[in-house]
Design a protein around this motif. Structure first.
Motif, PDB file in Angstrom:
ATOM      1  N   VAL A   1       4.431 -11.609  -2.001  1.00  0.00           N
ATOM      2  CA  VAL A   1       3.280 -11.890  -2.860  1.00  0.00           C
ATOM      3  C   VAL A   1       2.151 -10.897  -2.566  1.00  0.00           C
ATOM      4  O   VAL A   1       1.565 -10.304  -3.476  1.00  0.00           O
ATOM      5  CB  VAL A   1       2.783 -13.339  -2.644  1.00  0.00           C
ATOM      6  N   GLY A   2       1.855 -10.701  -1.271  1.00  0.00           N
ATOM      7  CA  GLY A   2       0.820  -9.746  -0.897  1.00  0.00           C
ATOM      8  C   GLY A   2       1.158  -8.332  -1.321  1.00  0.00           C
ATOM      9  O   GLY A   2       0.283  -7.572  -1.768  1.00  0.00           O
ATOM     10  N   ALA A   3       2.448  -7.961  -1.197  1.00  0.00           N
ATOM     11  CA  ALA A   3       2.876  -6.621  -1.586  1.00  0.00           C
ATOM     12  C   ALA A   3       2.746  -6.409  -3.086  1.00  0.00           C
ATOM     13  O   ALA A   3       2.251  -5.362  -3.546  1.00  0.00           O
ATOM     14  CB  ALA A   3       4.322  -6.392  -1.143  1.00  0.00           C
ATOM     15  N   VAL A   4       3.178  -7.396  -3.874  1.00  0.00           N
ATOM     16  CA  VAL A   4       3.129  -7.268  -5.341  1.00  0.00           C
ATOM     17  C   VAL A   4       1.686  -7.198  -5.831  1.00  0.00           C
ATOM     18  O   VAL A   4       1.350  -6.385  -6.695  1.00  0.00           O
ATOM     19  CB  VAL A   4       3.871  -8.453  -5.998  1.00  0.00           C
TER      20      VAL A   4
ATOM     21  N   VAL B   1      -8.981   4.913  -2.646  1.00  0.00           N
ATOM     22  CA  VAL B   1      -9.323   4.723  -1.224  1.00  0.00           C
ATOM     23  C   VAL B   1      -8.049   4.587  -0.381  1.00  0.00           C
ATOM     24  O   VAL B   1      -8.053   3.950   0.664  1.00  0.00           O
ATOM     25  CB  VAL B   1     -10.236   3.485  -1.032  1.00  0.00           C
ATOM     26  N   LEU B   2      -6.973   5.215  -0.846  1.00  0.00           N
ATOM     27  CA  LEU B   2      -5.672   5.078  -0.194  1.00  0.00           C
ATOM     28  C   LEU B   2      -5.684   5.487   1.279  1.00  0.00           C
ATOM     29  O   LEU B   2      -5.061   4.809   2.105  1.00  0.00           O
ATOM     30  CB  LEU B   2      -4.621   5.870  -0.969  1.00  0.00           C
ATOM     31  N   PRO B   3      -6.350   6.584   1.672  1.00  0.00           N
ATOM     32  CA  PRO B   3      -6.356   6.935   3.096  1.00  0.00           C
ATOM     33  C   PRO B   3      -6.876   5.808   3.987  1.00  0.00           C
ATOM     34  O   PRO B   3      -6.333   5.546   5.064  1.00  0.00           O
ATOM     35  CB  PRO B   3      -7.265   8.160   3.152  1.00  0.00           C
ATOM     36  N   TYR B   4      -7.914   5.132   3.539  1.00  0.00           N
ATOM     37  CA  TYR B   4      -8.480   4.033   4.323  1.00  0.00           C
ATOM     38  C   TYR B   4      -7.503   2.858   4.384  1.00  0.00           C
ATOM     39  O   TYR B   4      -7.349   2.220   5.433  1.00  0.00           O
ATOM     40  CB  TYR B   4      -9.800   3.562   3.706  1.00  0.00           C
ATOM     41  N   LEU B   5      -6.840   2.566   3.262  1.00  0.00           N
ATOM     42  CA  LEU B   5      -5.917   1.431   3.217  1.00  0.00           C
ATOM     43  C   LEU B   5      -4.653   1.700   4.031  1.00  0.00           C
ATOM     44  O   LEU B   5      -4.119   0.796   4.675  1.00  0.00           O
ATOM     45  CB  LEU B   5      -5.552   1.111   1.762  1.00  0.00           C
ATOM     46  N   LEU B   6      -4.171   2.941   3.994  1.00  0.00           N
ATOM     47  CA  LEU B   6      -3.010   3.287   4.812  1.00  0.00           C
ATOM     48  C   LEU B   6      -3.327   3.081   6.291  1.00  0.00           C
ATOM     49  O   LEU B   6      -2.536   2.491   7.049  1.00  0.00           O
ATOM     50  CB  LEU B   6      -2.598   4.739   4.557  1.00  0.00           C
ATOM     51  N   ALA B   7      -4.498   3.567   6.704  1.00  0.00           N
ATOM     52  CA  ALA B   7      -4.886   3.428   8.102  1.00  0.00           C
ATOM     53  C   ALA B   7      -5.186   1.972   8.457  1.00  0.00           C
ATOM     54  O   ALA B   7      -4.910   1.532   9.573  1.00  0.00           O
ATOM     55  CB  ALA B   7      -6.106   4.302   8.392  1.00  0.00           C
ATOM     56  N   PHE B   8      -5.745   1.213   7.505  1.00  0.00           N
ATOM     57  CA  PHE B   8      -5.963  -0.220   7.718  1.00  0.00           C
ATOM     58  C   PHE B   8      -4.637  -0.910   8.023  1.00  0.00           C
ATOM     59  O   PHE B   8      -4.539  -1.729   8.951  1.00  0.00           O
ATOM     60  CB  PHE B   8      -6.605  -0.831   6.473  1.00  0.00           C
TER      61      PHE B   8
ATOM     62  N   VAL C   1       0.832  -1.208   0.000  1.00  0.00           N
ATOM     63  CA  VAL C   1       0.000   0.000   0.000  1.00  0.00           C
ATOM     64  C   VAL C   1       0.865   1.256   0.000  1.00  0.00           C
ATOM     65  O   VAL C   1       0.623   2.205  -0.764  1.00  0.00           O
ATOM     66  CB  VAL C   1      -0.947  -0.001   1.226  1.00  0.00           C
ATOM     67  N   VAL C   2       1.886   1.271   0.861  1.00  0.00           N
ATOM     68  CA  VAL C   2       2.761   2.448   0.930  1.00  0.00           C
ATOM     69  C   VAL C   2       3.536   2.610  -0.379  1.00  0.00           C
ATOM     70  O   VAL C   2       3.667   3.728  -0.910  1.00  0.00           O
ATOM     71  CB  VAL C   2       3.732   2.340   2.126  1.00  0.00           C
ATOM     72  N   ALA C   3       4.046   1.498  -0.913  1.00  0.00           N
ATOM     73  CA  ALA C   3       4.790   1.565  -2.173  1.00  0.00           C
ATOM     74  C   ALA C   3       3.889   2.035  -3.316  1.00  0.00           C
ATOM     75  O   ALA C   3       4.302   2.836  -4.165  1.00  0.00           O
ATOM     76  CB  ALA C   3       5.394   0.199  -2.500  1.00  0.00           C
ATOM     77  N   ALA C   4       2.645   1.555  -3.344  1.00  0.00           N
ATOM     78  CA  ALA C   4       1.701   1.966  -4.391  1.00  0.00           C
ATOM     79  C   ALA C   4       1.409   3.454  -4.289  1.00  0.00           C
ATOM     80  O   ALA C   4       1.320   4.158  -5.313  1.00  0.00           O
ATOM     81  CB  ALA C   4       0.413   1.158  -4.275  1.00  0.00           C
ATOM     82  N   GLY C   5       1.251   3.949  -3.067  1.00  0.00           N
ATOM     83  CA  GLY C   5       1.024   5.379  -2.883  1.00  0.00           C
ATOM     84  C   GLY C   5       2.194   6.209  -3.358  1.00  0.00           C
ATOM     85  O   GLY C   5       2.017   7.263  -3.984  1.00  0.00           O
ATOM     86  N   TRP C   6       3.411   5.735  -3.072  1.00  0.00           N
ATOM     87  CA  TRP C   6       4.618   6.447  -3.511  1.00  0.00           C
ATOM     88  C   TRP C   6       4.730   6.431  -5.035  1.00  0.00           C
ATOM     89  O   TRP C   6       5.042   7.448  -5.663  1.00  0.00           O
ATOM     90  CB  TRP C   6       5.848   5.816  -2.870  1.00  0.00           C
ATOM     91  N   LEU C   7       4.454   5.274  -5.645  1.00  0.00           N
ATOM     92  CA  LEU C   7       4.531   5.158  -7.100  1.00  0.00           C
ATOM     93  C   LEU C   7       3.498   6.042  -7.798  1.00  0.00           C
ATOM     94  O   LEU C   7       3.723   6.514  -8.913  1.00  0.00           O
ATOM     95  CB  LEU C   7       4.314   3.700  -7.522  1.00  0.00           C
ATOM     96  N   SER C   8       2.367   6.267  -7.143  1.00  0.00           N
ATOM     97  CA  SER C   8       1.314   7.088  -7.748  1.00  0.00           C
ATOM     98  C   SER C   8       1.646   8.577  -7.704  1.00  0.00           C
ATOM     99  O   SER C   8       0.908   9.401  -8.237  1.00  0.00           O
ATOM    100  CB  SER C   8      -0.018   6.838  -7.040  1.00  0.00           C
ATOM    101  N   GLY C   9       2.772   8.920  -7.040  1.00  0.00           N
ATOM    102  CA  GLY C   9       3.185  10.313  -6.959  1.00  0.00           C
ATOM    103  C   GLY C   9       2.563  11.068  -5.811  1.00  0.00           C
ATOM    104  O   GLY C   9       2.613  12.306  -5.775  1.00  0.00           O
ATOM    105  N   ASN C  10       1.984  10.344  -4.864  1.00  0.00           N
ATOM    106  CA  ASN C  10       1.360  10.992  -3.717  1.00  0.00           C
ATOM    107  C   ASN C  10       2.414  11.693  -2.869  1.00  0.00           C
ATOM    108  O   ASN C  10       3.370  11.072  -2.403  1.00  0.00           O
ATOM    109  CB  ASN C  10       0.623   9.944  -2.868  1.00  0.00           C
ATOM    110  N   GLU C  11       2.252  12.996  -2.676  1.00  0.00           N
ATOM    111  CA  GLU C  11       3.269  13.800  -2.006  1.00  0.00           C
ATOM    112  C   GLU C  11       3.346  13.538  -0.501  1.00  0.00           C
ATOM    113  O   GLU C  11       4.317  13.907   0.148  1.00  0.00           O
ATOM    114  CB  GLU C  11       3.002  15.293  -2.249  1.00  0.00           C
ATOM    115  N   THR C  12       2.323  12.914   0.060  1.00  0.00           N
ATOM    116  CA  THR C  12       2.325  12.667   1.505  1.00  0.00           C
ATOM    117  C   THR C  12       3.019  11.356   1.861  1.00  0.00           C
ATOM    118  O   THR C  12       3.161  11.044   3.048  1.00  0.00           O
ATOM    119  CB  THR C  12       0.884  12.625   2.043  1.00  0.00           C
ATOM    120  N   ILE C  13       3.451  10.602   0.857  1.00  0.00           N
ATOM    121  CA  ILE C  13       4.090   9.303   1.096  1.00  0.00           C
ATOM    122  C   ILE C  13       5.500   9.329   0.529  1.00  0.00           C
ATOM    123  O   ILE C  13       5.709   9.717  -0.626  1.00  0.00           O
ATOM    124  CB  ILE C  13       3.282   8.161   0.457  1.00  0.00           C
ATOM    125  N   SER C  14       6.471   8.908   1.311  1.00  0.00           N
ATOM    126  CA  SER C  14       7.863   8.895   0.871  1.00  0.00           C
ATOM    127  C   SER C  14       8.363   7.465   0.722  1.00  0.00           C
ATOM    128  O   SER C  14       7.866   6.545   1.385  1.00  0.00           O
ATOM    129  CB  SER C  14       8.753   9.638   1.878  1.00  0.00           C
TER     130      SER C  14
END
Length: 260
Positions: free
Chosen positions: A193-196, A208-215, A131-144
C-alpha cells in the motif's frame, strides 16, 4: 503499473506471508540459527541497497550542486533515521519473547501491540521500494530496476521472521492456525500500500527524489542497526549471522552493479 514494478511492490509482502505461514508447520519458534542467517542476509542486502541503490543515486542526481552534492543525501539520511527513531519512541518494536516494556500501555494486549508495531515499521519500508520504483519509472538513469528488485528481496527476507514473530504467539495463545496466519500476513499489507501510494504520487516526489532516496536509506539503516543486527547477534555462535551479512552485502553489490 507494469509487471516488473508490480513484482517489486509485492515481494516484501510475500515475505511476510511466507513467514506467517510457519504457523502451519512449526510447533514452536523458528530455529535460532535459521533466524540469524535470514536476519544477517537481509541486513547485508539492505545496507548494500542503501548505499548503491539509494545514497549514491541521490548524490549523483545532485551533481549540479558541485561540492554540496552530498547535502540532499545528508539531509535525507538523517531525516529517515530520525523518523524511525521517533516512531520507535511511540510504538516500540515488540519481539516474540519480550515482556511488556516499562512505560508502554499494554492494555490492548501484547499481541495487538506487536501487530500494530510491525505494521507501522513496515510502512517506510514499502515507501522505500515505491521511491526507487518511481525513480526508475521516471526514466532516471541513476536508478535501476535491479536495485529496486534487490531492495524488495532484502526486505522480504527480513519479513520472514517478522511474520513468524506475529503468527506463532497468536497460535500459542489459543487462536486457530488460519486466523493467526491471516493476522500475521495482514501486518505486511501496509508495505505494498505504501509503495503504490508513493508511485502514484511520483509526479510530486520526483522533483525531490534525491532527498526521498536518502530518506529511505536512513530508514533502512535504522532498521538494520536497531533491530536486525542486535537480533542476529544474540547469544553464542552468532557468527552465522555475520557470515550471511557478508553474503547478502556482496550479492546485492553484484546485482546492483552488474545488472544496473
Amino acid at each position: 503499473m507494469n509487471i516488473q514494478v508490480l513484482s517489486a511492490v509485492l515481494i516484501p509482502f510475500l515475505g511476510t506471508v511466507l513467514g506467517s505461514g510457519s504457523v502451519f508447520f512449526l510447533r514452536g519458534e523458528m530455529k535460532q540459527s535459521i533466524q540469524r542467517a535470514l536476519l544477517g542476509f537481509a541486513s547485508g542486502v539492505m545496507v548494500a541497497a542503501s548505499v548503491w541503490s539509494l545514497i549514491i543515486p541521490a548524490m549523483d542526481q545532485s551533481e549540479h550542486m558541485g561540492k554540496l552534492a552530498f547535502l540532499p543525501a545528508f539531509i535525507g539520511v538523517w531525516t529517515g533515521f530520525l523518523f524511525l527513531l521517533v516512531l520507535d519512541e511511540f510504538v516500540p518494536h515488540l519481539h516474540v519473547n519480550s515482556d511488556c516494556p516499562e512505560g508502554v500501555n499494554c492494555g490492548l494486549g501484547k499481541n495487538t501491540m506487536m501487530v500494530f508495531a510491525v505494521a507501522l515499521h513496515n510502512l517506510p519500508e514499502g515507501m522505500a521500494v515505491g521511491v526507487v520504483a518511481a525513480g526508475w519509472l521516471s526514466g532516471n538513469e541513476t536508478i535501476s530496476f535491479a536495485g529496486a528488485l534487490a531492495l524488495s528481496i532484502g526486505i522480504a527476507i527480513q519479513n520472514l521472521p517478522e511474520g513468524a514473530i506475529i503468527s506463532l504467539p497468536l497460535k500459542s495463545n489459543g487462536m486457530n492456525r488460519g486466523k493467526a496466519f491471516g493476522i500475521g500476513a495482514l501486518s505486511g499489507f501496509v508495505e505494498p500500500v505504501g509503495a503504490v501510494i508513493t508511485i502514484l504520487l511520483a509526479s510530486i516526489f520526483v522533483p525531490v527524489l534525491p532527498y526521498l532516496l536518502a530518506f529511505s536509506a536512513g530508514a533502512m539503516l535504522y532498521v538494520v542497526v536497531e533491530e536486525l543486527i542486535p537480533q542476529m547477534s544474540e547469544g553464542n555462535h552468532s557468527n552465522i549471522g555475520t557470515v550471511f551479512f557478508a553474503v547478502g552485502f556482496t550479492l546485492m553489490m553484484v546485482l546492483d552493479v552488474a545488472l544496473g
